[in-house]
Design an enzyme around this catalytic site. Structure first.
Site, PDB file in Angstrom:
ATOM      1  N   CYS A 162       0.824  -1.214   0.000  1.00  0.00           N
ATOM      2  CA  CYS A 162       0.000   0.000   0.000  1.00  0.00           C
ATOM      3  C   CYS A 162       0.854   1.259   0.000  1.00  0.00           C
ATOM      4  O   CYS A 162       1.914   1.311   0.626  1.00  0.00           O
ATOM      5  CB  CYS A 162      -0.890   0.030   1.236  1.00  0.00           C
ATOM      6  SG  CYS A 162      -2.041  -1.339   1.277  1.00  0.00           S
ATOM      7  N   ARG A 182       5.550   0.298  -6.160  1.00  0.00           N
ATOM      8  CA  ARG A 182       5.537  -0.475  -4.911  1.00  0.00           C
ATOM      9  C   ARG A 182       4.631  -1.699  -5.019  1.00  0.00           C
ATOM     10  O   ARG A 182       4.726  -2.607  -4.202  1.00  0.00           O
ATOM     11  CB  ARG A 182       5.038   0.422  -3.762  1.00  0.00           C
ATOM     12  CG  ARG A 182       5.950   1.569  -3.450  1.00  0.00           C
ATOM     13  CD  ARG A 182       5.236   2.589  -2.602  1.00  0.00           C
ATOM     14  NE  ARG A 182       4.861   2.042  -1.308  1.00  0.00           N
ATOM     15  CZ  ARG A 182       5.642   2.035  -0.243  1.00  0.00           C
ATOM     16  NH1 ARG A 182       6.851   2.542  -0.314  1.00  0.00           N
ATOM     17  NH2 ARG A 182       5.227   1.532   0.897  1.00  0.00           N
ATOM     18  N   TRP A 235      -2.724  -2.765  -1.830  1.00  0.00           N
ATOM     19  CA  TRP A 235      -2.246  -4.127  -2.126  1.00  0.00           C
ATOM     20  C   TRP A 235      -3.035  -5.007  -1.163  1.00  0.00           C
ATOM     21  O   TRP A 235      -2.790  -4.992   0.054  1.00  0.00           O
ATOM     22  CB  TRP A 235      -0.743  -4.218  -1.882  1.00  0.00           C
ATOM     23  CG  TRP A 235      -0.106  -5.479  -2.349  1.00  0.00           C
ATOM     24  CD1 TRP A 235       0.338  -5.748  -3.613  1.00  0.00           C
ATOM     25  CD2 TRP A 235       0.183  -6.647  -1.578  1.00  0.00           C
ATOM     26  NE1 TRP A 235       0.890  -7.004  -3.665  1.00  0.00           N
ATOM     27  CE2 TRP A 235       0.806  -7.581  -2.426  1.00  0.00           C
ATOM     28  CE3 TRP A 235      -0.019  -6.987  -0.243  1.00  0.00           C
ATOM     29  CZ2 TRP A 235       1.230  -8.836  -1.999  1.00  0.00           C
ATOM     30  CZ3 TRP A 235       0.403  -8.236   0.193  1.00  0.00           C
ATOM     31  CH2 TRP A 235       1.018  -9.139  -0.691  1.00  0.00           C
ATOM     32  N   ASN A 295      -1.794   1.924   5.632  1.00  0.00           N
ATOM     33  CA  ASN A 295      -0.790   0.980   5.129  1.00  0.00           C
ATOM     34  C   ASN A 295      -0.384   0.127   6.322  1.00  0.00           C
ATOM     35  O   ASN A 295       0.111   0.647   7.319  1.00  0.00           O
ATOM     36  CB  ASN A 295       0.428   1.727   4.570  1.00  0.00           C
ATOM     37  CG  ASN A 295       1.519   0.764   4.122  1.00  0.00           C
ATOM     38  OD1 ASN A 295       1.304  -0.437   4.021  1.00  0.00           O
ATOM     39  ND2 ASN A 295       2.693   1.296   3.854  1.00  0.00           N
ATOM     40  N   GLY A 296      -0.631  -1.171   6.231  1.00  0.00           N
ATOM     41  CA  GLY A 296      -0.276  -2.051   7.345  1.00  0.00           C
ATOM     42  C   GLY A 296      -1.316  -3.135   7.513  1.00  0.00           C
ATOM     43  O   GLY A 296      -2.154  -3.344   6.625  1.00  0.00           O
ATOM     44  N   GLU A 301      19.358 -16.698  -6.463  1.00  0.00           N
ATOM     45  CA  GLU A 301      18.866 -15.427  -6.989  1.00  0.00           C
ATOM     46  C   GLU A 301      18.480 -15.555  -8.473  1.00  0.00           C
ATOM     47  O   GLU A 301      17.470 -15.014  -8.908  1.00  0.00           O
ATOM     48  CB  GLU A 301      19.914 -14.323  -6.782  1.00  0.00           C
ATOM     49  CG  GLU A 301      19.622 -12.993  -7.469  1.00  0.00           C
ATOM     50  CD  GLU A 301      18.287 -12.360  -7.108  1.00  0.00           C
ATOM     51  OE1 GLU A 301      17.636 -12.808  -6.140  1.00  0.00           O
ATOM     52  OE2 GLU A 301      17.872 -11.423  -7.816  1.00  0.00           O
ATOM     53  N   LYS A 327      14.766 -14.730  -9.905  1.00  0.00           N
ATOM     54  CA  LYS A 327      14.521 -13.709 -10.935  1.00  0.00           C
ATOM     55  C   LYS A 327      13.598 -14.259 -12.022  1.00  0.00           C
ATOM     56  O   LYS A 327      12.644 -13.623 -12.433  1.00  0.00           O
ATOM     57  CB  LYS A 327      15.869 -13.285 -11.509  1.00  0.00           C
ATOM     58  CG  LYS A 327      16.104 -11.898 -11.836  1.00  0.00           C
ATOM     59  CD  LYS A 327      15.943 -10.809 -10.797  1.00  0.00           C
ATOM     60  CE  LYS A 327      15.195 -11.006  -9.570  1.00  0.00           C
ATOM     61  NZ  LYS A 327      15.289 -10.409  -8.401  1.00  0.00           N
ATOM     62  N   GLU A 352       9.943 -14.829 -10.669  1.00  0.00           N
ATOM     63  CA  GLU A 352       9.144 -13.632 -10.381  1.00  0.00           C
ATOM     64  C   GLU A 352       8.406 -13.070 -11.590  1.00  0.00           C
ATOM     65  O   GLU A 352       7.287 -12.584 -11.461  1.00  0.00           O
ATOM     66  CB  GLU A 352      10.060 -12.515  -9.843  1.00  0.00           C
ATOM     67  CG  GLU A 352      10.399 -12.644  -8.392  1.00  0.00           C
ATOM     68  CD  GLU A 352      11.203 -11.454  -7.907  1.00  0.00           C
ATOM     69  OE1 GLU A 352      12.314 -11.250  -8.428  1.00  0.00           O
ATOM     70  OE2 GLU A 352      10.729 -10.736  -7.031  1.00  0.00           O
ATOM     71  N   HIS A 364      21.000 -35.705  -3.541  1.00  0.00           N
ATOM     72  CA  HIS A 364      20.279 -36.017  -2.307  1.00  0.00           C
ATOM     73  C   HIS A 364      18.774 -35.883  -2.476  1.00  0.00           C
ATOM     74  O   HIS A 364      18.048 -35.917  -1.488  1.00  0.00           O
ATOM     75  CB  HIS A 364      20.773 -35.109  -1.172  1.00  0.00           C
ATOM     76  CG  HIS A 364      22.230 -35.280  -0.878  1.00  0.00           C
ATOM     77  ND1 HIS A 364      22.746 -36.417  -0.310  1.00  0.00           N
ATOM     78  CD2 HIS A 364      23.287 -34.473  -1.119  1.00  0.00           C
ATOM     79  CE1 HIS A 364      24.066 -36.302  -0.189  1.00  0.00           C
ATOM     80  NE2 HIS A 364      24.415 -35.129  -0.688  1.00  0.00           N
ATOM     81  N   LYS A 366       6.844  -4.137  -4.455  1.00  0.00           N
ATOM     82  CA  LYS A 366       8.252  -3.745  -4.391  1.00  0.00           C
ATOM     83  C   LYS A 366       8.692  -3.552  -2.951  1.00  0.00           C
ATOM     84  O   LYS A 366       9.794  -3.904  -2.582  1.00  0.00           O
ATOM     85  CB  LYS A 366       8.429  -2.430  -5.169  1.00  0.00           C
ATOM     86  CG  LYS A 366       9.862  -1.945  -5.253  1.00  0.00           C
ATOM     87  CD  LYS A 366      10.636  -2.742  -6.260  1.00  0.00           C
ATOM     88  CE  LYS A 366      12.071  -2.295  -6.401  1.00  0.00           C
ATOM     89  NZ  LYS A 366      12.908  -3.351  -7.011  1.00  0.00           N
TER      90      LYS A 366
HETATM   91  O1  M6R Z   1      13.243  -3.879  -0.110  1.00  0.00           O
HETATM   92  P1  M6R Z   1      13.920  -5.159   0.211  1.00  0.00           P
HETATM   93  O2  M6R Z   1      15.189  -5.353  -0.533  1.00  0.00           O
HETATM   94  O3  M6R Z   1      14.154  -5.330   1.689  1.00  0.00           O
HETATM   95  O4  M6R Z   1      12.926  -6.271  -0.241  1.00  0.00           O
HETATM   96  C1  M6R Z   1      13.122  -7.618   0.037  1.00  0.00           C
HETATM   97  C2  M6R Z   1      12.347  -8.499  -0.919  1.00  0.00           C
HETATM   98  O5  M6R Z   1      10.992  -8.285  -0.775  1.00  0.00           O
HETATM   99  C3  M6R Z   1      12.753  -8.250  -2.378  1.00  0.00           C
HETATM  100  O6  M6R Z   1      14.114  -8.472  -2.558  1.00  0.00           O
HETATM  101  C4  M6R Z   1      11.954  -9.163  -3.331  1.00  0.00           C
HETATM  102  O7  M6R Z   1      12.363 -10.484  -3.179  1.00  0.00           O
HETATM  103  C5  M6R Z   1      12.102  -8.673  -4.769  1.00  0.00           C
HETATM  104  N1  M6R Z   1      10.866  -8.812  -5.457  1.00  0.00           N
HETATM  105  C6  M6R Z   1      13.164  -9.385  -5.509  1.00  0.00           C
HETATM  106  O8  M6R Z   1      13.197  -9.167  -6.858  1.00  0.00           O
END
Ligand code: M6R
Length: 591
Positions: free
Chosen positions: A2, A27, A72, A98-99, A466, A470, A473, A489, A586
């Site tokens: 949010c 965001r 959100w 927001n929260g 990572e 990527k 996502e 394993h 975000k």
């Molecule tokens: O703002 P932050 O880096 O603390 O956020 C952490 C994660 O939410 C963030 O890295 C998330 O995994 C991204 N979507 C990665 O691309």
């Protein structure tokens, strides 16, 4: 997650808030709304989906005071009715939040027993009704707001627009910052959203109660009632121009920017790093933490600290840190890694660590945010705004910063800077049509695959995690990253004929094990894609090979870049929303 935006001043508030919400879009949100105050009457427009000009929006009277919100969804589906702002029963105020109200059900049950009727499924409506209930005990609306706010559990930040034109707000946990422009005052979830108008900010603390009335700003602590001196700070790097430029998407723009941002993150001098180096050397143990991509950067930073600086370092995902709380000591040092600086999972650990008396360091991208402000040692990645939800340039910047930190500890800052500079130069050549077309070819092959795996080992183990995240996502493909040793394993059971398996390979002590893992999956029919050092590009074990610029000690940083590019081109091929992938936000400001 949010976003909150409010404005009061000489400009048309409707437009200012609309633009502000657009700048908060990155965001992540699924619905939005704007409320304006006009002649003692509040009027609102709410919608689901993308923020864009709508008939109903144009019909709102043009005013000088307005608030807006990007939602959100947490409680209740994505509907216009659940979108914020939420109006009071008597139409005298409207509220955005927001929260998450963690005691939402208890409060709702109590209010229902008192006769309140709820028209939405949101926890936000509970706050509205609580304020109405508290208003029965006092004539002073502000006191009612403060009393109601104190009954909320969880990290909640609210903003209210009253019919008298006042904007009130209370911050706790979720971000809120004030901007003081020449022609008006802004109130928003981040300073980026009002950056075109001002970089003069007033940073708020938890439990700050804000009142903006007739152009005047008043702040007090909601628990103590003590007025707070208003300190205006100038944010250094204000990015007013958030444009895609020649690029089709922010993601590709941000990927290419890595040729500079990896370097920028390491522009620290020995003197600037010294306090942290000293704290690390004096610490009993160092924990590096983060969530999602930042959690993987934390893993990489811990890897550098252990393997280059020989420091006892443990990486932990923020949301699992509780399992360490019984061994946490006051002379332990925490290094928090975050792009947004507002991640609730990470902030919660820092609050706990502070209570233990631990020192806190952080590497954050966004200026003036909660995690930096909680830190004894603050460092910034200086990567500029990262708008695409999937983090790319900030991840590599965080890793590069971790590398120069580790090298500084062993007195090799100069060599570290040379290596980073070399990598930056190589990347400039790497981002070319030739690279893109080889990646596009792979993306086309992957388009019809449903399950994929990524193997890395040692320095590349976190790169594998990572890399997989990527692709997951943005492409929504099922892909898992593993340390190559895990394969035999269990994971190998999932490898079938044609399953794509990526193997990340650097010229290091683990390359043989990686090759042997790839042999094992190939023997079971996997389609193998090597990523890394050109030295291995001709090995028969790889069906495809993507050569990546390598600089000794930091090839694990550059090896993630092909995954970012595959994610981009694959998602483009699939027609997905690249910069705003489904369900993701975000800035993850709720737990
Ligand atoms: O703002 P932050 O880096 O603390 O956020 C952490 C994660 O939410 C963030 O890295 C998330 O995994 C991204 N979507 C990665 O691309």
């Amino acid at each position: 997650m949010c976003g909150v935006f409010g404005y009061t001043g000489k400009s048309v508030a409707n437009d200012m808030v609309f633009q502000g919400l657009k700048r908060l879009e990155y965001r992540g949100y699924d619905s939005w709304g704007i409320a304006v105050n006009n002649d003692g009457k509040i009027q609102m427009f709410k919608d689901i989906g993308e923020i864009q000009e709508r008939e109903g929006l144009k019909e709102l009277p043009q005013t000088t005071t307005a608030i807006g919100h990007t939602r959100w969804a947490t409680h209740g589906g994505v509907t216009v009715n659940n979108a914020h702002p939420h109006m009071a029963t008597d139409d005298k105020f409207t509220l955005v939040q927001n929260g998450i109200v963690e005691n939402f059900s208890q409060l709702k049950t109590k209010l229902e027993k008192l006769g309140y009727k709820f028209t939405t499924q949101t926890d936000t409506e509970v706050i509205v009704k609580l304020i109405e209930e508290q208003s029965k005990t006092t004539e002073d609306f502000e006191i009612a707001v403060k009393k109601a706010f104190k009954l909320l559990e969880g990290r909640n930040t609210i903003a209210i627009l009253r019919i008298n034109g006042d904007i009130l707000a209370v911050r706790n946990g979720s971000p809120l910052v004030i901007g003081k422009g020449k022609d008006g005052i802004f109130l928003a979830s981040d300073s980026l959203s009002f950056a075109p108008y001002t970089n003069d900010v007033v940073l708020l603390d938890d439990y700050d109660f804000v009142k903006i009335s007739n152009g005047k700003l008043h702040i007090e602590n909601v628990l103590t009632g003590k007025e707070k001196k208003i300190v205006v700070q100038k944010l250094k790097n204000t990015y007013t121009n958030i444009e895609k430029g020649k690029y089709e998407h922010f993601m590709i723009k941000e990927i290419v920017e890595q040729e500079k941002t990896i370097f920028n993150a390491t522009e620290y001098t020995q003197t600037e790093l010294k306090p942290l180096v000293q704290a690390i050397q004096e610490a009993h143990r160092v924990y590096v933490l983060g969530a999602g991509t930042a959690g993987f950067a934390a893993g990489q930073i811990a890897y550098f600290l252990r393997n280059i600086a020989k420091i006892d370092t443990q990486e932990v995902r923020s949301y699992e840190f509780n399992t360490y709380k019984n061994i946490l000591k006051k002379d332990d040092l925490i290094i928090a890694v975050s792009q947004s600086g507002e991640t609730a999972d990470t902030i919660e650990v820092l609050e706990m660590a502070k209570k233990h008396g631990c020192k806190i360091a952080s590497i954050v991208n966004m200026l003036g945010t909660t995690i930096s402000r909680m830190s004894d040692f603050k460092y910034y990645t200086n990567a500029g705004p990262e708008i695409c939800v999937a983090s790319t340039k900030v991840f590599t910047a965080q890793c590069a910063w971790g590398y120069i930190l580790a090298k500084t500890i062993v007195g090799e800052l100069k060599e570290a800077k040379k290596n980073v500079t070399d990598l930056s130069n190589l990347l400039t050549k790497y981002f070319s049509e030739k690279t893109y077309s080889s990646i596009e070819k792979i993306a086309k092959v992957l388009k019809n695959k449903e399950h994929m795996f990524v193997l890395g080992k040692g320095e590349n183990a976190y790169t594998a995690l990572e890399g997989a995240l990527k692709i997951k996502e943005i492409s929504y493909k099922h892909i898992e990253g593993f340390a190559a040793g895990e394969l035999k394993h269990g994971v190998i059971a999932l490898v079938a004929k044609g399953t794509p398996v990526f193997g990340i390979i650097s010229n290091d002590e683990d390359c043989k094990d990686l090759v042997s893992g790839m042999e094992q999956v190939r023997a079971r029919g996997a389609m193998t894609i090597g990523i890394g050092d050109s030295k291995f590009s001709k090995l028969e074990v790889f069906d495809y090979f993507l050569v990546v610029p390598q600089v000794e000690e930091i090839s694990n940083i550059s090896n993630v870049i092909p995954f970012q590019l595959i994610s981009y081109f694959l998602s483009k091929e699939l027609g997905n929303n690249i910069d705003k992938p489904r369900n993701l936000a975000k800035s993850v400001t709720v737990k």
